[in-house]
Every structure is written in C-alpha cells, then in structure tokens.
Design a protein around this motif. Structure first.
Motif, mmCIF file in Angstrom:
data_model
loop_
_atom_site.group_PDB
_atom_site.id
_atom_site.type_symbol
_atom_site.label_atom_id
_atom_site.label_comp_id
_atom_site.label_asym_id
_atom_site.label_seq_id
_atom_site.Cartn_x
_atom_site.Cartn_y
_atom_site.Cartn_z
ATOM 1 N N ARG A 90 0.840 -1.196 0.000
ATOM 2 C CA ARG A 90 0.000 0.000 0.000
ATOM 3 C C ARG A 90 0.873 1.243 0.000
ATOM 4 N N ARG A 91 0.409 2.299 -0.626
ATOM 5 C CA ARG A 91 1.209 3.516 -0.667
ATOM 6 C C ARG A 91 1.317 4.107 0.743
ATOM 7 N N PHE A 92 2.424 4.794 0.989
ATOM 8 C CA PHE A 92 2.809 5.117 2.355
ATOM 9 C C PHE A 92 1.974 6.212 3.008
ATOM 10 N N ASP A 93 1.429 7.145 2.248
ATOM 11 C CA ASP A 93 0.632 8.197 2.903
ATOM 12 C C ASP A 93 -0.616 7.602 3.547
ATOM 13 N N HIS A 94 -1.240 6.638 2.896
ATOM 14 C CA HIS A 94 -2.410 5.979 3.471
ATOM 15 C C HIS A 94 -2.026 5.148 4.687
ATOM 16 N N ILE A 95 -0.898 4.467 4.606
ATOM 17 C CA ILE A 95 -0.460 3.639 5.731
ATOM 18 C C ILE A 95 -0.203 4.494 6.965
ATOM 19 N N ILE A 96 0.514 5.595 6.793
ATOM 20 C CA ILE A 96 0.864 6.439 7.940
ATOM 21 C C ILE A 96 -0.385 6.976 8.631
ATOM 22 N N PRO A 149 8.351 1.443 9.041
ATOM 23 C CA PRO A 149 9.462 1.006 8.191
ATOM 24 C C PRO A 149 9.048 0.968 6.724
ATOM 25 N N THR A 150 9.726 1.743 5.915
ATOM 26 C CA THR A 150 9.313 1.902 4.520
ATOM 27 C C THR A 150 10.175 1.148 3.527
ATOM 28 N N ASN A 151 11.149 0.373 4.012
ATOM 29 C CA ASN A 151 11.985 -0.404 3.090
ATOM 30 C C ASN A 151 11.322 -1.751 2.821
ATOM 31 N N VAL A 152 10.444 -1.762 1.830
ATOM 32 C CA VAL A 152 9.680 -2.963 1.524
ATOM 33 C C VAL A 152 10.595 -4.084 1.040
ATOM 34 N N LEU A 153 11.586 -3.751 0.248
ATOM 35 C CA LEU A 153 12.479 -4.782 -0.298
ATOM 36 C C LEU A 153 13.228 -5.511 0.808
ATOM 37 N N ALA A 154 13.592 -4.787 1.875
ATOM 38 C CA ALA A 154 14.277 -5.433 2.997
ATOM 39 C C ALA A 154 13.356 -6.430 3.685
ATOM 40 N N LYS A 155 12.065 -6.103 3.776
ATOM 41 C CA LYS A 155 11.104 -7.030 4.364
ATOM 42 C C LYS A 155 10.946 -8.285 3.515
ATOM 43 N N LEU A 156 10.971 -8.104 2.209
ATOM 44 C CA LEU A 156 10.713 -9.223 1.308
ATOM 45 C C LEU A 156 11.927 -10.124 1.096
ATOM 46 N N ASP A 157 13.104 -9.579 1.305
ATOM 47 C CA ASP A 157 14.338 -10.307 0.971
ATOM 48 C C ASP A 157 14.443 -11.690 1.617
ATOM 49 N N ARG A 197 3.264 15.171 -1.981
ATOM 50 C CA ARG A 197 4.681 15.467 -1.761
ATOM 51 C C ARG A 197 5.345 14.370 -0.919
ATOM 52 N N PHE A 198 4.623 13.881 0.075
ATOM 53 C CA PHE A 198 5.135 12.808 0.922
ATOM 54 C C PHE A 198 5.428 11.567 0.089
ATOM 55 N N ASN A 199 4.508 11.173 -0.763
ATOM 56 C CA ASN A 199 4.722 9.999 -1.602
ATOM 57 C C ASN A 199 5.850 10.217 -2.604
ATOM 58 N N ASN A 200 5.989 11.438 -3.089
ATOM 59 C CA ASN A 200 7.054 11.716 -4.059
ATOM 60 C C ASN A 200 8.440 11.462 -3.477
ATOM 61 N N THR A 201 8.569 11.590 -2.162
ATOM 62 C CA THR A 201 9.881 11.330 -1.550
ATOM 63 C C THR A 201 10.246 9.849 -1.615
ATOM 64 N N PHE A 202 9.259 8.992 -1.876
ATOM 65 C CA PHE A 202 9.507 7.548 -1.980
ATOM 66 C C PHE A 202 9.447 7.052 -3.422
ATOM 67 N N ASP A 203 9.473 7.977 -4.359
ATOM 68 C CA ASP A 203 9.292 7.605 -5.769
ATOM 69 C C ASP A 203 10.307 6.551 -6.219
ATOM 70 N N ALA A 204 11.569 6.740 -5.892
ATOM 71 C CA ALA A 204 12.602 5.787 -6.314
ATOM 72 C C ALA A 204 12.353 4.408 -5.712
ATOM 73 N N HIS A 205 11.902 4.389 -4.459
ATOM 74 C CA HIS A 205 11.647 3.107 -3.796
ATOM 75 C C HIS A 205 10.443 2.403 -4.421
ATOM 76 N N TYR A 206 9.377 3.153 -4.668
ATOM 77 C CA TYR A 206 8.208 2.569 -5.334
ATOM 78 C C TYR A 206 8.635 1.935 -6.660
#
Length: 329
Positions: A120-126, A148-156, A257-266
C-alpha cells in the motif's frame, strides 16, 4: 504430524494496514467452505483473543524453541486437504522474518510454499497507523509516527527462502481488485478464483475502519495510562465528539509530496517484481480520496462539552490549549 502430505502452503504475510484483519475474518468465517476446496485454514487453540491463526507469530513461546516447532505445537496442521493456508502479520516482523521464511519451508518439505504480500502507498499507511498507535502507546503528531518503509528489505528473507516466483505481490488498491473486493483478489492471486464464489463475504463492509480526526487527536494527547478510559468513553458514544467529515490529517498536496519522496523506492519495488506501471500499482495519481478535507483544528470547547471537563483539563493544560487551537495536527 503429517506435514509432508501438503502439496502447497500459502502464507499470507499481512503487513500493517493492508486488509489483513478482513482477510483473516474471512478465512475464519469460511473454514468449512475452504475445506470443500481442499484448503485447510487451521485455528489456534480456542481463545477469545486469538482466533484463526493470525496471532500465531505473536504468541510468546519458550526461549530457544524452534519457530516451526512452535507453529506445529499450537496449530492443528492435520488435514486431508491438499493446501494449507496461514495468515499472520507477525511473519513479516523483522525479528521473525528469517525464521518464518526458512523454517516454514523446512516444516513442509513436499509442498510448494508461496508467500503473499499486499503493498500500500505510504501516505495511506501512515494515516491509518497513526489512528491505531494513539490508542495504545503513542502521544504526538502524525509527523512523528514511524513506519518502516523499506519494503524490499522485508521481502528479501522470503525471496531467499522460496525464490522470487513464489512471492506474490498484490496492490492494496480497491480500483485494481476484481469487483473492488480484496477477497476476490486474494483467491485470484493464489490461482483459485472459483473459491471466492463459495465463501461468505459478509464479515464486515469496511476493510480498515479509522477513528474520526477529533477522536484521534484527543487520543494523541492522552497519556498512556488514560488512553483506555478515554477510548472506552469515545467508543460507547461515537457522537460525543464534534463531527468531522474529513478523513486525513495531511492535505492532498502534502500527501502527494510525501509519496514523491519515496518515488525511487516505489519504482524499485515494481521493477524488481515486475508489477507493471508504478503509478497504477500504488495508485499514485488519485488524491481526491478525501473530498471533504479541510485543515484540522481541535475544538477544545466542544471536547469539554462532550467529555467531562475534568478529563479534558487533565489532558490539556491551559498553555497547551492556547498552543493547539487553530493548529493542524
């Protein structure tokens, strides 16, 4: 215990605020329907607090006890079904990730093990996390909430345990679910869409119900020792606080704007798991989801009328009231 008889094990690793409670109620409410389709959803030992198996990862077990042994001791894994279905938010907790992934695979040596995640996108989660933590142990504003917003670390750990093809990633977006239903989406995602036609979906219309902004605000200023009594009073009379038609504390532009800060991660998540269009998967174009939004200002006078003045006085000193009036949370 014949855990080697299952042909496949499906593990729903519920991340916070991604419809986990709805799915778990759905599974528990339909164990007999699932069994008719050769899917076994085991229940933990009878308890009012721990229903189904969603709490298995949280229940304290003896120090040094193997995680798989712990699971096997507390769940009824015996079944004539071909498929075992587990669902627990705790499987994705950092302290349990490696054990949950590796040991569950070892526990079912003849089964194909698949892990299911909704993202889920992070603004809704927060916003949703904020509405929950203020009930228990958090005092402060939404800008102070940690998630914690590092989804890839959770999935690894799960990828390493079963390989990327056995990781199923689905969007937490009603617009992308069949008929707008997360239940229909789940069974389609595991390759069993026909099961959805046989289950009773009447387990609650809301996937994630949130408190009103006045209630969240009040609890965010409530000392931990007072939270239970204040929450009980609010819950027993939902109209006790001022009405507020808006849902979120942050404005649509602030959330964008909040979601845009996570654009690379998304983008990295979508690329890594080949999930298609990043803006569609995370629903990053839609910010009209709170059409009645307005900046939140606490109405302390109304709170005093609704709650006993002595309660509000304990929660807000005169200085705090003066500082809070007119400010957004």
């Amino acid at each position: 215990m014949q855990t080697d008889r299952y042909k496949q094990v499906i593990v729903h690793c519920g991340l916070p605020k991604t419809g986990s409670s709805f799915l778990q109620r759905l599974f528990l409410h339909n164990t007999s329907h699932l069994a008719r389709h050769s899917i076994h959803y085991p229940a933990i030992e009878p308890s009012k607090r721990h229903q189904g198996n969603h709490s298995i990862a949280f229940i304290t077990y003896s120090a040094g006890e193997d995680f798989a042994v712990h699971i096997a001791k507390r769940l009824d894994l015996e079944s004539e079904c071909d498929t075992l279905l587990l669902s627990a938010e705790g499987f994705a907790k950092p302290a349990l990730q490696a054990q949950a992934a590796d040991r569950l695979v070892a526990l079912f040596p003849n089964a194909k093990v698949r892990f299911i995640f909704y993202l889920r996108r992070f603004d809704h989660i927060i916003e949703s996390v904020y509405s929950e933590v203020v009930k228990v142990n958090f005092c402060g504003s939404i800008s102070e909430v940690f998630y914690p917003t590092n989804v890839l670390a959770k999935l690894d750990p799960f990828v390493r345990a079963v390989g990327k093809p056995n990781i199923v990633i689905r969007p937490y977006s009603k617009a992308l679910w069949p008929n707008g239903s997360i239940g229909a989406d789940f069974f389609a995602a595991i390759g069993r869409p026909e099961v959805w036609q046989d289950v009773n979906s009447l387990v609650g219309s809301k996937v994630n119900a949130m408190l009103s902004r006045p209630a969240i605000h009040l609890l965010s200023r409530t000392p931990i020792q007072e939270k239970r009594s204040v929450l009980k009073r609010i819950s027993s009379n939902p109209t006790i606080l001022p009405k507020d038609p808006a849902r979120y504390f942050r404005s649509p532009s602030d959330r964008r704007r909040f979601n845009n800060t996570f654009d690379a991660h998304y983008r990295q998540v979508v690329q890594e798991f080949e999930l298609g269009n990043v803006r569609e998967f995370f629903d990053l174009e839609r910010y009209d989801d709170d059409p009645l939004w307005a900046p939140f200002s606490p109405d302390v006078k109304a709170m005093k009328r609704a709650l006993r003045p002595s309660i509000v006085e304990r929660l807000y000193s005169r200085a705090q009231v003066l500082n809070l009036v007119g400010q957004a949370n």
